[in-house]
Motif scaffolding. Sequence first.
Motif, PDB file in Angstrom:
ATOM      1  N   PRO A  37       0.853  -1.037  -0.472  1.00 18.62           N
ATOM      2  CA  PRO A  37       0.223  -0.171   0.185  1.00 18.62           C
ATOM      3  C   PRO A  37       0.733   1.001   0.191  1.00 18.62           C
ATOM      4  CG  PRO A  37       0.463  -1.102   1.858  1.00 18.62           C
ATOM      5  CD  PRO A  37       0.813  -2.201   1.149  1.00 18.62           C
TER       6      PRO A  37
ATOM      7  N   ARG B  56       2.392   2.860  -2.903  1.00 14.12           N
ATOM      8  CA  ARG B  56       2.386   3.089  -3.890  1.00 14.12           C
ATOM      9  C   ARG B  56       1.444   2.800  -5.072  1.00 14.12           C
ATOM     10  NH1 ARG B  56       7.417   4.246  -3.439  1.00 14.12           N
ATOM     11  NH2 ARG B  56       7.983   3.034  -4.147  1.00 14.12           N
ATOM     12  N   LEU B  57       1.806   3.196  -6.503  1.00 15.58           N
ATOM     13  CA  LEU B  57       1.562   3.244  -7.502  1.00 15.58           C
ATOM     14  C   LEU B  57       2.288   2.866  -7.975  1.00 15.58           C
ATOM     15  CD1 LEU B  57      -0.187   6.475  -9.295  1.00 15.58           C
ATOM     16  CD2 LEU B  57       0.373   4.305 -10.453  1.00 15.58           C
TER      17      LEU B  57
ATOM     18  N   TRP C 282      -7.649  -0.247  -1.858  1.00 14.93           N
ATOM     19  CA  TRP C 282      -6.879  -0.700  -3.359  1.00 14.93           C
ATOM     20  C   TRP C 282      -7.770  -0.518  -4.027  1.00 14.93           C
ATOM     21  CZ3 TRP C 282      -1.972  -2.687  -2.311  1.00 14.93           C
ATOM     22  CH2 TRP C 282      -1.548  -3.393  -1.318  1.00 14.93           C
TER      23      TRP C 282
ATOM     24  N   ARG D 231      -1.630   9.712  -7.814  1.00 13.85           N
ATOM     25  CA  ARG D 231      -0.510   9.428  -7.083  1.00 13.85           C
ATOM     26  C   ARG D 231      -0.386   9.759  -5.110  1.00 13.85           C
ATOM     27  NH1 ARG D 231       5.560   8.888  -8.501  1.00 13.85           N
ATOM     28  NH2 ARG D 231       6.595  10.199  -6.290  1.00 13.85           N
TER      29      ARG D 231
ATOM     30  N   CYS E  33      -2.439   7.986  -3.095  1.00 13.94           N
ATOM     31  CA  CYS E  33      -1.367   6.931  -2.602  1.00 13.94           C
ATOM     32  C   CYS E  33      -0.117   7.384  -1.369  1.00 13.94           C
ATOM     33  CB  CYS E  33       0.112   6.335  -3.973  1.00 13.94           C
ATOM     34  SG  CYS E  33      -1.237   5.519  -5.144  1.00 13.94           S
TER      35      CYS E  33
ATOM     36  N   GLY F 164      -3.054   1.871  -2.059  1.00 17.20           N
ATOM     37  CA  GLY F 164      -2.281   0.977  -2.962  1.00 17.20           C
ATOM     38  C   GLY F 164      -2.857   0.731  -3.844  1.00 17.20           C
TER      39      GLY F 164
END
Length: 269
Positions: free
Chosen positions: A32, A34-35, A173, A196, A199, A205
């Motif tokens: 999680p 993170r793109l 997510w 982004r 995230c 995530g």
Amino acid sequence: MQNSAVALELEGVSVHAGPRVVLENVHLRVLPGRLVAVLGPNGAGKSTLLGVFGGWVRHQQGQCRWEGKRLDEWSAAQLACRRAVMLQHTHVAFDFTAEEVVRLGRYPHRHRPHPREDSVALEAMAQADVMHLRDAPMGVLSGGERARVHWARAWAQLECPGWHERRALPAGWLLLDEPTAALDLAHQHALLARLRHACEAYGVGALVVLHDLNLALRYAHEAVLVHQGRVRAHGGVETVLSPSEVAAVWGVQPRWLQDPATARMHLVI
């Protein structure tokens, strides 16, 4: 060491379609916050990989784990409250309006609605720039407008991360299959910039299939390069999308070009 209790993981996953091997022995862990851009040529297995994570593609070998549990240990209702999906092709069987489609994203939360439930859908529509389409039937919208409506539906399902009235829920997510394909230039950048930020600031995530390598370079934290049913590389975007890797996978020879204003690297062919 990465924490499996918060990760999405594929462990030795293979998918067959008759005699064809679509994915073979895939190992992948996504965290999680993170793109993660999933990239590769047509037919490489990108959408299948996303579908295994989401549970709508069955795999013949290996395990898919969500936050430390096998995917089949989650009920559909539990998953629907934790993750939202946007596919390449989503057919709306009835002539719902744009607002009605966005409100479908709130259906998993019907047993525990937000105190201002109506506001969630409207906030998502505002962030996707489709408020002016709220009463329009889906059948009359352009491809890009429909894509933004479905983005708003997914965003509403996660209660619009960053929205000041969002409840203290797990971040959730997003599994997005080519979400920018039908969008114009401005909306491509707006969607990925918002994603982004969600995230980084709120722990969402995101696993996003993209074809535009420079969009991945600009917005993704990590890249997964899928080629011939295997994960060829996973890591930092500039490392995964090096000119040598792009040449080996796509058969074109790019070079790096640095933007003097931002120092950001781009690929040019």
